[in-house]
Design an enzyme around this catalytic site. Sequence first.
Site, PDB file in Angstrom:
ATOM      1  N   PHE A 115      -3.342  -5.405   4.370  1.00 53.55           N
ATOM      2  CA  PHE A 115      -3.193  -4.071   4.943  1.00 53.55           C
ATOM      3  C   PHE A 115      -4.562  -3.564   5.367  1.00 53.55           C
ATOM      4  CE2 PHE A 115       0.192  -0.898   5.266  1.00 53.55           C
ATOM      5  CZ  PHE A 115       1.295  -1.714   5.150  1.00 53.55           C
ATOM      6  N   GLN A 230      -3.802  12.433   8.755  1.00 49.93           N
ATOM      7  CA  GLN A 230      -3.926  11.039   9.198  1.00 49.93           C
ATOM      8  C   GLN A 230      -3.024  10.733  10.387  1.00 49.93           C
ATOM      9  OE1 GLN A 230      -2.476   7.441   6.703  1.00 49.93           O
ATOM     10  NE2 GLN A 230      -4.670   7.221   6.988  1.00 49.93           N
ATOM     11  N   HIS A 232      -1.421   7.628  12.449  1.00 43.88           N
ATOM     12  CA  HIS A 232      -1.137   6.204  12.281  1.00 43.88           C
ATOM     13  C   HIS A 232      -1.097   5.598  13.675  1.00 43.88           C
ATOM     14  CE1 HIS A 232       0.888   2.516  11.235  1.00 43.88           C
ATOM     15  NE2 HIS A 232       0.922   2.838   9.962  1.00 43.88           N
ATOM     16  N   LEU A 242       7.648   5.606  12.740  1.00 38.45           N
ATOM     17  CA  LEU A 242       6.647   4.642  12.316  1.00 38.45           C
ATOM     18  C   LEU A 242       7.069   3.192  12.513  1.00 38.45           C
ATOM     19  CD1 LEU A 242       3.858   4.756  10.897  1.00 38.45           C
ATOM     20  CD2 LEU A 242       5.059   3.920   8.894  1.00 38.45           C
ATOM     21  N   GLU A 245       2.287  -0.577   9.356  1.00 40.12           N
ATOM     22  CA  GLU A 245       1.080  -1.389   9.440  1.00 40.12           C
ATOM     23  C   GLU A 245       1.353  -2.825   8.958  1.00 40.12           C
ATOM     24  OE1 GLU A 245      -2.203   0.900   7.997  1.00 40.12           O
ATOM     25  OE2 GLU A 245      -3.206  -0.901   7.305  1.00 40.12           O
ATOM     26  N   ARG A 276      -6.941   3.029   9.317  1.00 41.49           N
ATOM     27  CA  ARG A 276      -6.121   3.732  10.303  1.00 41.49           C
ATOM     28  C   ARG A 276      -6.884   4.682  11.204  1.00 41.49           C
ATOM     29  NH1 ARG A 276      -0.981   4.817   6.412  1.00 41.49           N
ATOM     30  NH2 ARG A 276      -0.335   2.647   6.504  1.00 41.49           N
ATOM     31  N   HIS A 343       0.871  11.278  10.566  1.00 38.15           N
ATOM     32  CA  HIS A 343       1.545  10.448   9.578  1.00 38.15           C
ATOM     33  C   HIS A 343       1.399  10.944   8.149  1.00 38.15           C
ATOM     34  CE1 HIS A 343       3.210   6.892   7.780  1.00 38.15           C
ATOM     35  NE2 HIS A 343       2.078   6.588   7.172  1.00 38.15           N
ATOM     36  N   ARG A 385      -6.727   8.048   4.268  1.00 38.69           N
ATOM     37  CA  ARG A 385      -6.007   7.260   3.265  1.00 38.69           C
ATOM     38  C   ARG A 385      -5.855   5.818   3.741  1.00 38.69           C
ATOM     39  NH1 ARG A 385      -0.571   5.576   2.537  1.00 38.69           N
ATOM     40  NH2 ARG A 385       0.275   6.775   4.273  1.00 38.69           N
TER      41      ARG A 385
END
Length: 571
Positions: A115, A230, A232, A242, A245, A276, A343, A385
């Site tokens: 990730f 955040q 994304h 979404l 990821e 991100r 996000h 994050r």
Amino acid sequence: MYTHDVIIVGSGLAGLRAAQELSGHLDVAVLTKVYPSRSHSGAAQGGVAAALANVDKDDSPEAHTYDTVKGSDYLGDQDAIEIMCSDAPAAIHEIEKLGCPFSRTPENKIDQRAFGGHSFKRSCFAADRTGHALLHTLFEQLMKNSGKIQVYSEWYMLRLIMEDGVARGVVAMDIKTGRLEVFHAKTVLFGTGGYGRAYKITSNAYANTGDGITAAYRAGVPLMDMEFVQFHPTGLYSHGILLSEAARGEGGYLLNGLGERFMAKYAPTKLELGPRDIVSRAAQTEIDEGRGAGPNKDYVLLDLRHLGEEKILERLPQIYHIAKDFLGSDALNTPVPIQPTAHYSMGGIPADNDCQVYIDEKGNHVRGFFAAGECSCISVHGANRLGTNSLLEALVFGRRAGKKMLEVTRDTDWSPINEKRELDTVRRELDQLLHTQAKEDLNTIRDEMKETMTYKAGVYRDAENLGLALKKIKELQDRFTRVRVDDKKKNFNTNLLEARELSHMLEYSELIVAGAIARTESRGAHARKDYPNRDDANWLKHTMAFKTKDGFELRYKPVKMTRFKPEERKY
Ligand SMILES: Cc1cc2nc3c(=O)[nH]c(=O)nc-3n(C[C@H](O)[C@H](O)[C@H](O)COP(=O)(O)OP(=O)(O)OC[C@H]3O[C@@H](n4cnc5c(N)ncnc54)[C@H](O)[C@@H]3O)c2cc1C
């Protein structure tokens, strides 16, 4: 009036994990506006982080801690991050034992994948439906404990009751009947989730309207780091839904309109697996500079074709279906149009490592009030994050909140509550919305707010656009005082609740923008075109927004540093 030792507002991972801890020890109630298994936690796709070292043998909680501190652009509180990363393996094994069906390695260990921003394969997952698996595991426990935990499902919390610095309960509405009730408690936990619905392009559920943070703020609790929202990079084009990821973790590429893997320019070593904030800015830059794809060059592409049908359908089935169902895009044969989407809410209710809420920047607490999960700001994510750290946060800090609440609730006597006054206050607020002859259209105000936040306080920011955003939000707040609610009935009045939610979004959007205007630097998800560099000398600190008589006041609080000195963030 209902009375319970503990009221937990929110039945996502954080709320349910805390309830699990308290079950059987105290009289616990869980109150939630959506049916528990519909909480946004269930939408999480990619995974939950823990340094199990099942796949990458060299991984360790120390490496996880360092990656998270660096990912946070050094705004995360390092003591809290260390707790989260050290507790992670136990949190995962615990929920596995409760029955969470994690995907497995050939040796039957929990499988782990890559990730963004994590230097090892650390994400534990259940295909691309990890949140669903985790939430249902805890939901089963809730059912099992149903004699011990009282669930108020489809009840809407409207007010936090706080007097003399002590939380004493909440006022909530039974959505089915419109009845208002006071819930009296010795301790209250908010696990009310994020605030991404203020944006037009967002991955967030309809429920993510920041009700909890707004109720806390209105009761006198400051909100921390609200400017850090955040984005994304892989939201489905024009919808914002979404595409996890995990798609890049499994090897997916990002392409611009010229067919180039543009991440080579922005994160040469990590490419698509940069964090991100960096990948979102890269995608937005490609679009802004005319290298987008499609007739309007307003999106980029997620290419999964080379992964092959078997891997896509086994590891990323949800992503495949979302692209197909919403855009008619067949990820097996064509790259999928994507754009950055709002996000995750890094900011929220400030709390210590046991989730006890702070009332000021000096470290004083509100007695009896706890916050965990996305609505809290502890702060383990700082300015940005890392993917998979949020489900982890909800599990680890939900548990910690439960443990501390057990101790605190046992030591706490009942504080009196003025039931009539509390009910009257909420009734007055709702009546104002119901009985105005006003003309302003709710949907128009909401649409204008969402456009403003996405296009003026989005991936990139600058003084001019933020100034315009603030002016617009103030105008919308004023128009909202004349908003029209057509449905006047009591039962299932979603029109009224939508108006209420809009009032929350308008209130905290101002704080996102104000915090962003004040912060004259770029850090993590907060990227100022007019101040492109991080400025540790002046801005290595948390923003705290306090409600005042005629607006708000921003104050600041130092970041807790333990082991890691700020360095330049390169990937
Ligand atoms: C599409 C998507 C995918 C994601 N994927 C991942 C991932 O793969 N890995 C990861 O780590 N993180 C992921 N995240 C983030 C993560 O899922 C969330 O941050 C986390 O699940 C939040 O859990 P929570 O318990 O704090 O809140 P939620 O699960 O959002 O629950 C909030 C609860 O509060 C209740 N509530 C709110 N307001 C009220 C009110 N007024 N009255 C009564 N009840 C109220 C709701 O009913 C709900 O039960 C993802 C997020 C999204 C949106």
